[in-house]
Design a protein around this motif. Sequence first.
Motif, PDB file in Angstrom:
ATOM      1  N   LYS A  32       0.819  -1.210   0.000  1.00 33.43           N
ATOM      2  CA  LYS A  32       0.000   0.000   0.000  1.00 33.43           C
ATOM      3  C   LYS A  32       0.857   1.265   0.000  1.00 33.43           C
ATOM      4  O   LYS A  32       0.370   2.342  -0.310  1.00 33.43           O
ATOM      5  N   VAL A  33       2.128   1.115   0.357  1.00 37.94           N
ATOM      6  CA  VAL A  33       3.053   2.252   0.409  1.00 37.94           C
ATOM      7  C   VAL A  33       3.872   2.361  -0.871  1.00 37.94           C
ATOM      8  O   VAL A  33       4.037   3.435  -1.431  1.00 37.94           O
ATOM      9  N   TYR A  34       4.406   1.237  -1.325  1.00 40.23           N
ATOM     10  CA  TYR A  34       5.319   1.239  -2.469  1.00 40.23           C
ATOM     11  C   TYR A  34       4.582   0.773  -3.722  1.00 40.23           C
ATOM     12  O   TYR A  34       4.183  -0.372  -3.834  1.00 40.23           O
ATOM     13  N   LYS A  35       4.410   1.711  -4.643  1.00 38.35           N
ATOM     14  CA  LYS A  35       3.662   1.449  -5.878  1.00 38.35           C
ATOM     15  C   LYS A  35       4.528   1.898  -7.060  1.00 38.35           C
ATOM     16  O   LYS A  35       4.419   3.040  -7.519  1.00 38.35           O
ATOM     17  N   PRO A  36       5.409   1.011  -7.555  1.00 36.98           N
ATOM     18  CA  PRO A  36       6.385   1.396  -8.572  1.00 36.98           C
ATOM     19  C   PRO A  36       5.800   1.945  -9.874  1.00 36.98           C
ATOM     20  O   PRO A  36       6.479   2.665 -10.585  1.00 36.98           O
ATOM     21  N   LYS A  37       4.566   1.661 -10.166  1.00 38.63           N
ATOM     22  CA  LYS A  37       3.975   2.132 -11.419  1.00 38.63           C
ATOM     23  C   LYS A  37       3.300   3.493 -11.286  1.00 38.63           C
ATOM     24  O   LYS A  37       2.776   4.016 -12.254  1.00 38.63           O
ATOM     25  N   GLU A  38       3.333   4.067 -10.082  1.00 36.40           N
ATOM     26  CA  GLU A  38       2.688   5.360  -9.848  1.00 36.40           C
ATOM     27  C   GLU A  38       3.727   6.436  -9.541  1.00 36.40           C
ATOM     28  O   GLU A  38       4.859   6.137  -9.211  1.00 36.40           O
ATOM     29  N   LYS A  39       3.322   7.679  -9.673  1.00 35.44           N
ATOM     30  CA  LYS A  39       4.165   8.825  -9.321  1.00 35.44           C
ATOM     31  C   LYS A  39       3.404   9.659  -8.304  1.00 35.44           C
ATOM     32  O   LYS A  39       2.270  10.030  -8.583  1.00 35.44           O
ATOM     33  N   PRO A  40       3.916   9.981  -7.145  1.00 34.67           N
ATOM     34  CA  PRO A  40       5.137   9.414  -6.597  1.00 34.67           C
ATOM     35  C   PRO A  40       4.937   7.945  -6.245  1.00 34.67           C
ATOM     36  O   PRO A  40       3.825   7.531  -5.922  1.00 34.67           O
ATOM     37  N   TRP A  41       5.995   7.199  -6.287  1.00 38.41           N
ATOM     38  CA  TRP A  41       5.863   5.751  -6.088  1.00 38.41           C
ATOM     39  C   TRP A  41       5.848   5.360  -4.611  1.00 38.41           C
ATOM     40  O   TRP A  41       5.452   4.251  -4.281  1.00 38.41           O
ATOM     41  N   VAL A  42       6.266   6.260  -3.714  1.00 43.80           N
ATOM     42  CA  VAL A  42       6.248   5.988  -2.276  1.00 43.80           C
ATOM     43  C   VAL A  42       5.137   6.826  -1.656  1.00 43.80           C
ATOM     44  O   VAL A  42       5.117   8.052  -1.790  1.00 43.80           O
ATOM     45  N   LYS A  43       4.213   6.161  -0.973  1.00 37.23           N
ATOM     46  CA  LYS A  43       3.085   6.820  -0.335  1.00 37.23           C
ATOM     47  C   LYS A  43       3.095   6.486   1.162  1.00 37.23           C
ATOM     48  O   LYS A  43       2.356   5.623   1.631  1.00 37.23           O
ATOM     49  N   PRO A  44       3.965   7.161   1.929  1.00 35.18           N
ATOM     50  CA  PRO A  44       4.145   6.828   3.343  1.00 35.18           C
ATOM     51  C   PRO A  44       2.920   7.047   4.210  1.00 35.18           C
ATOM     52  O   PRO A  44       2.819   6.479   5.293  1.00 35.18           O
ATOM     53  N   GLU A  45       1.975   7.818   3.730  1.00 37.58           N
ATOM     54  CA  GLU A  45       0.752   8.045   4.505  1.00 37.58           C
ATOM     55  C   GLU A  45      -0.115   6.792   4.605  1.00 37.58           C
ATOM     56  O   GLU A  45      -1.047   6.735   5.399  1.00 37.58           O
ATOM     57  N   ASN A  46       0.228   5.756   3.852  1.00 36.49           N
ATOM     58  CA  ASN A  46      -0.553   4.518   3.859  1.00 36.49           C
ATOM     59  C   ASN A  46      -0.060   3.473   4.853  1.00 36.49           C
ATOM     60  O   ASN A  46      -0.460   2.312   4.778  1.00 36.49           O
ATOM     61  N   ALA A  47       0.814   3.877   5.776  1.00 40.33           N
ATOM     62  CA  ALA A  47       1.307   2.955   6.814  1.00 40.33           C
ATOM     63  C   ALA A  47       1.624   3.766   8.072  1.00 40.33           C
ATOM     64  O   ALA A  47       1.770   4.991   8.013  1.00 40.33           O
ATOM     65  N   THR A  48       1.751   3.067   9.170  1.00 41.43           N
ATOM     66  CA  THR A  48       2.149   3.738  10.406  1.00 41.43           C
ATOM     67  C   THR A  48       3.646   4.041  10.349  1.00 41.43           C
ATOM     68  O   THR A  48       4.394   3.425   9.569  1.00 41.43           O
ATOM     69  N   SER A  49       4.066   4.969  11.172  1.00 41.75           N
ATOM     70  CA  SER A  49       5.488   5.302  11.226  1.00 41.75           C
ATOM     71  C   SER A  49       6.322   4.082  11.600  1.00 41.75           C
ATOM     72  O   SER A  49       7.386   3.856  11.015  1.00 41.75           O
ATOM     73  N   GLN A  50       5.852   3.288  12.529  1.00 39.05           N
ATOM     74  CA  GLN A  50       6.609   2.102  12.943  1.00 39.05           C
ATOM     75  C   GLN A  50       6.696   1.077  11.811  1.00 39.05           C
ATOM     76  O   GLN A  50       7.738   0.447  11.618  1.00 39.05           O
ATOM     77  N   GLU A  51       5.616   0.907  11.058  1.00 36.75           N
ATOM     78  CA  GLU A  51       5.651  -0.015   9.908  1.00 36.75           C
ATOM     79  C   GLU A  51       6.685   0.445   8.886  1.00 36.75           C
ATOM     80  O   GLU A  51       7.424  -0.363   8.324  1.00 36.75           O
ATOM     81  N   LEU A  52       6.754   1.754   8.650  1.00 33.95           N
ATOM     82  CA  LEU A  52       7.738   2.293   7.707  1.00 33.95           C
ATOM     83  C   LEU A  52       9.158   2.053   8.196  1.00 33.95           C
ATOM     84  O   LEU A  52      10.028   1.607   7.438  1.00 33.95           O
ATOM     85  N   ILE A  53       9.405   2.331   9.462  1.00 33.74           N
ATOM     86  CA  ILE A  53      10.738   2.135  10.044  1.00 33.74           C
ATOM     87  C   ILE A  53      11.147   0.671   9.945  1.00 33.74           C
ATOM     88  O   ILE A  53      12.274   0.352   9.548  1.00 33.74           O
TER      89      ILE A  53
END
Length: 68
Positions: A32-53
């Motif tokens: 839900k965060v990393y979508k290589p076919k989209e721009k921007p390809w990283v959407k950090p708002e779709n996960a918690t901060s701890q999940e991202l870390i």
Amino acid sequence: MTKKEYTNGEVTILWQPEKCIHSGICVKTLPKVYKPKEKPWVKPENATSQELINQVAKCPSGALSIKK
């Protein structure tokens, strides 16, 4: 070296495309965060901060890191 930043307001992910080996761990771990076919390809708002870390810590090339 190119560095791109993506933030959810609490955590900022740094991406260095030249280091990326395209292992796909980021996409498999947090699709839900990393979508290589989209721009921007990283959407950090779709996960918690701890999940991202936790996910960034698994990047084998170091292309993804957390800005401190």
